[in-house]
Design a protein around this motif. Sequence first.
Motif, PDB file in Angstrom:
ATOM      1  N   PRO A  78       0.820  -1.151  -0.113  1.00  0.00           N
ATOM      2  CA  PRO A  78       0.048  -0.243  -0.041  1.00  0.00           C
ATOM      3  C   PRO A  78       0.857   1.040   0.001  1.00  0.00           C
ATOM      4  CG  PRO A  78       0.025  -0.895   2.317  1.00  0.00           C
ATOM      5  CD  PRO A  78       0.821  -1.994   1.252  1.00  0.00           C
ATOM      6  N   GLN A  79       2.112   0.945   0.491  1.00  0.00           N
ATOM      7  CA  GLN A  79       2.924   2.469   0.417  1.00  0.00           C
ATOM      8  C   GLN A  79       3.186   2.718  -0.979  1.00  0.00           C
ATOM      9  OE1 GLN A  79       3.938  -0.694   1.152  1.00  0.00           O
ATOM     10  NE2 GLN A  79       5.869  -1.127   0.545  1.00  0.00           N
ATOM     11  N   ARG A 178       9.700  -5.268   3.918  1.00  0.00           N
ATOM     12  CA  ARG A 178       9.752  -3.807   3.180  1.00  0.00           C
ATOM     13  C   ARG A 178       8.790  -3.164   3.653  1.00  0.00           C
ATOM     14  NH1 ARG A 178       8.255  -1.240  -1.547  1.00  0.00           N
ATOM     15  NH2 ARG A 178       9.719   0.498  -2.069  1.00  0.00           N
ATOM     16  N   MET A 179       7.390  -3.537   3.755  1.00  0.00           N
ATOM     17  CA  MET A 179       6.372  -2.817   4.213  1.00  0.00           C
ATOM     18  C   MET A 179       6.341  -2.525   5.679  1.00  0.00           C
ATOM     19  SD  MET A 179       2.284  -4.305   4.222  1.00  0.00           S
ATOM     20  CE  MET A 179       0.883  -3.610   4.972  1.00  0.00           C
ATOM     21  N   GLN A 180       6.768  -3.432   6.470  1.00  0.00           N
ATOM     22  CA  GLN A 180       7.120  -3.229   7.769  1.00  0.00           C
ATOM     23  C   GLN A 180       8.179  -2.181   8.123  1.00  0.00           C
ATOM     24  OE1 GLN A 180       9.640  -3.579  10.267  1.00  0.00           O
ATOM     25  NE2 GLN A 180       8.190  -3.151  12.096  1.00  0.00           N
ATOM     26  N   GLY A 181       9.045  -2.059   7.507  1.00  0.00           N
ATOM     27  CA  GLY A 181       9.996  -1.060   7.424  1.00  0.00           C
ATOM     28  C   GLY A 181       9.187   0.482   7.043  1.00  0.00           C
ATOM     29  N   MET A 182       8.591   0.201   6.085  1.00  0.00           N
ATOM     30  CA  MET A 182       8.109   1.673   5.805  1.00  0.00           C
ATOM     31  C   MET A 182       6.997   2.009   6.861  1.00  0.00           C
ATOM     32  SD  MET A 182       8.686   2.624   2.640  1.00  0.00           S
ATOM     33  CE  MET A 182       9.550   1.924   1.143  1.00  0.00           C
ATOM     34  N   GLY A 393       6.452   6.846  -4.555  1.00  0.00           N
ATOM     35  CA  GLY A 393       5.809   5.772  -3.861  1.00  0.00           C
ATOM     36  C   GLY A 393       4.897   5.088  -5.294  1.00  0.00           C
ATOM     37  N   THR A 394       5.471   4.162  -5.896  1.00  0.00           N
ATOM     38  CA  THR A 394       5.090   3.654  -7.047  1.00  0.00           C
ATOM     39  C   THR A 394       5.345   2.286  -7.243  1.00  0.00           C
ATOM     40  OG1 THR A 394       5.133   5.893  -7.973  1.00  0.00           O
ATOM     41  CG2 THR A 394       5.002   4.325  -9.622  1.00  0.00           C
ATOM     42  N   SER A 415       3.653   9.802  -2.909  1.00  0.00           N
ATOM     43  CA  SER A 415       4.743   9.660  -2.070  1.00  0.00           C
ATOM     44  C   SER A 415       4.291   8.082  -1.158  1.00  0.00           C
ATOM     45  CB  SER A 415       4.455  10.611  -0.881  1.00  0.00           C
ATOM     46  OG  SER A 415       5.013  11.885  -1.578  1.00  0.00           O
ATOM     47  N   VAL A 416       5.181   7.962  -0.393  1.00  0.00           N
ATOM     48  CA  VAL A 416       4.984   6.553   0.472  1.00  0.00           C
ATOM     49  C   VAL A 416       3.678   6.752   1.276  1.00  0.00           C
ATOM     50  CG1 VAL A 416       6.044   5.284   2.370  1.00  0.00           C
ATOM     51  CG2 VAL A 416       7.762   6.196   0.526  1.00  0.00           C
ATOM     52  N   PHE A 417       2.956   5.664   0.869  1.00  0.00           N
ATOM     53  CA  PHE A 417       1.569   5.508   1.604  1.00  0.00           C
ATOM     54  C   PHE A 417       0.632   6.917   1.225  1.00  0.00           C
ATOM     55  CE2 PHE A 417       4.008   3.271   4.726  1.00  0.00           C
ATOM     56  CZ  PHE A 417       3.222   1.762   4.535  1.00  0.00           C
ATOM     57  N   GLY A 418       0.960   7.650   0.017  1.00  0.00           N
ATOM     58  CA  GLY A 418       0.129   8.515  -0.473  1.00  0.00           C
ATOM     59  C   GLY A 418      -0.012   9.804   0.377  1.00  0.00           C
TER      60      GLY A 418
END
Length: 575
Positions: A78-79, A178-182, A393-394, A415-418
Amino acid sequence: MRFLPIFAALALAACSSMPMLAQEAPAPEAAARASARPQMVSAANPYAVEAGLAVLNAGGSAVDAAIAVETVLSMVEPQSSGLGGGAFLTFFDGETGEITVYDGRETAPMSAAPDRFTGPDGQPLGFLQAATSGRAVGVPGLVAMLALAHEDHGRLDWAENFTPAITLAEAGFEVSPRMQGMIAAMQLRSLPFAERPSTRAHYYLPDGSPLPVGHVLRNPEYADTLRAVAADWRNFYEGEIAEAIVAAVNADALPGGMTLEDLSGYEAIRRDAICRAYRVWRVCGAPPPASGGVTVNELLALLEPYDMSETGPDTLEGWRRFIEASRLAYADRDAYIGDPAFADIPVAGLLDAGYLAERAALIDRETAIPVALPGTPPGVDAPQPDATAEPGGTTHFVIVDQWGNVVSMTATVESVFGNQRMVGGFLLNNQLTDFSFIAHDEAGNLVPNAVAGGKRPRSSMSPTIVLDADGDFYLATGSPGGSSIIAYVAKSLVGMLDWGLTPAEAIALPNVVARGDIIRIEDSFPAELAAGLADLGFTLDANRTENSGLHAVIVQPDGSLLGGADPRREGVVGE
C-alpha cells in the motif's frame, strides 16, 4: 515466504501445482511443458504474482491479470499504489501488433487554481505540509482506467478478476519486511500516517508499535470495497465510496475542495503511444501527461550516434555518455512536459531528428558538460521554469498472456503511503504535488505543469514496450521511483538492447540518476568508475540508495520468455 490460498476460487481452471516463481529462465522440464505462446508475470510482491498467474491460468488476458495484480498490490504494497491512486498502462495487442496507452492519471478538482500550493505569505508550501493535506489529493483514476482497458481487452468477466484480492483481504497476508520497514519509518518520522485513526488502527498494534514482519493482516473493509467495484466499477465514483473519499479530502485544515461531481465526472483516456526507432528496435511508451515516452526516447536518441555496445557497463565512457544523455533529456522534460489538454507540448519538436542531432553533439566531448540546460526544439520560443518535487511511492509490473498480449503498467499513490489517509480499506494519493509549486514564469505566463481544475499533473511513469524489426513484441520494462523512473528505465533498456544483458542483469546494474548537475549514484557503483567521473568534472552525490523497482520480460531467440525482478524490492517472476 508462506503463501495463503488466495486463488481457491480459480483452482479448477488453474494448474494443479503452485506457480513457479523465478528470477531467470524456467527449468528445462518446465520449458518443455510451456505452450507456444508462454505467459509470465513480473511484479513487486509474490502475492500479486500469484494472483496474476491464477487469472491467466483461468483463461484471463493480460489485462484481466493486471486487475488481479493491482488490486492485490493495493493491499500488500500500500505504500506504493492502489485504488486511491492512478496509473498508465501500455498494452501490446498480440493479434494486431497495435500498442495503446491507457491513461488513468489523477485529475485536480475543478475548483483547483494555480495558487493551490501557495501559502498565505505568497511562498510555496513546504512539501510535507502540502503532501499530507487535502489539497494534494487528486481524483483517483486507476479503477476507471482498468475498466476501460478491460472493456477493450478483457476475456474474463470483470468481477472474476477481483476474486484473488477479496479472498486475500479476508484471509489475511503476512506483512513483508519492506512494508514493515515503511510502517516503522512513518512513526519514527512522526508523520500523520502513524497518528490518523484509520491508518493507526490498521497498520499499528494496540500499544502503538508497528505491525511486525509476518503479522497476518486482514482488511475486511477493503474486501467490501472490492465487492462493490466488482459489481460495477462506477460504484467507486458514485455512492458510498465516493462520499467517503470526498469527506476525507475535505476534513483537513487545508481542504482539497473535491466534490462528488469531480469523482463522477472522471474519465480514463485511450492515447496513442510515443514510439521511436532506436537502432533496430522500436521503443514505445506513455505520452504526456506522462513524460516517460518522450524523455526515454529522447535519451536513447541522444545515445544513438554512439556505439554503446563498445562501451559497456564496465567502462567510464559508457557511463559518461549515459549521464550526459540523461542530463540533456531531463532538462528538456522539466521545461516542456505537462498535460496536453492545457498546454502545447512540443512532442514532435523534442523528437525532431535535427534537434536531436544538435543535442547529441553536445555529448561528443571529453569532460562533463558544465551546465545541462534545456534546448529550444522546433515549435517553441524558450524553455520555462519548473518547480516540481517528485517523490516515488509507485509500483510497476509486466504481464504476458498466452495470446501474446502484453501489459506494462506503472501505478502510484505518489509519496510513500500517498496522502496518508485511508478510506474503504485503501489509501488516497497525494498526486497533485506532482504539479509545479511555482505556477508562472517571469513574464506571468502559466508554466506547462501549473495547477488547474480538471488537469492531470505531469508524471515520470514510463511503462515501456519494445518491438523488434518485424514489429513483434521483444521486451517490456518499467519502474517506480518518482522522477528517477526515467533513468531507471533507460538504464534497463541500454543494458538489454546495447549491452546484451538479461533482464535480471540489466536491472541489477547500479542506478545512476542524472537530473540536473548533481549526479546521484547508487552505493553499488564501482568506486574506480566514480573516481573517473569526478575527474571528468561531474559532481557526484555518492552512496545513494536509489531504490528502483524495475520489472522486465524479454523474448529469447527460441521464443521463450525471460523475466527479471528488482532485487532492491520484494518482486518475483512467475509463469
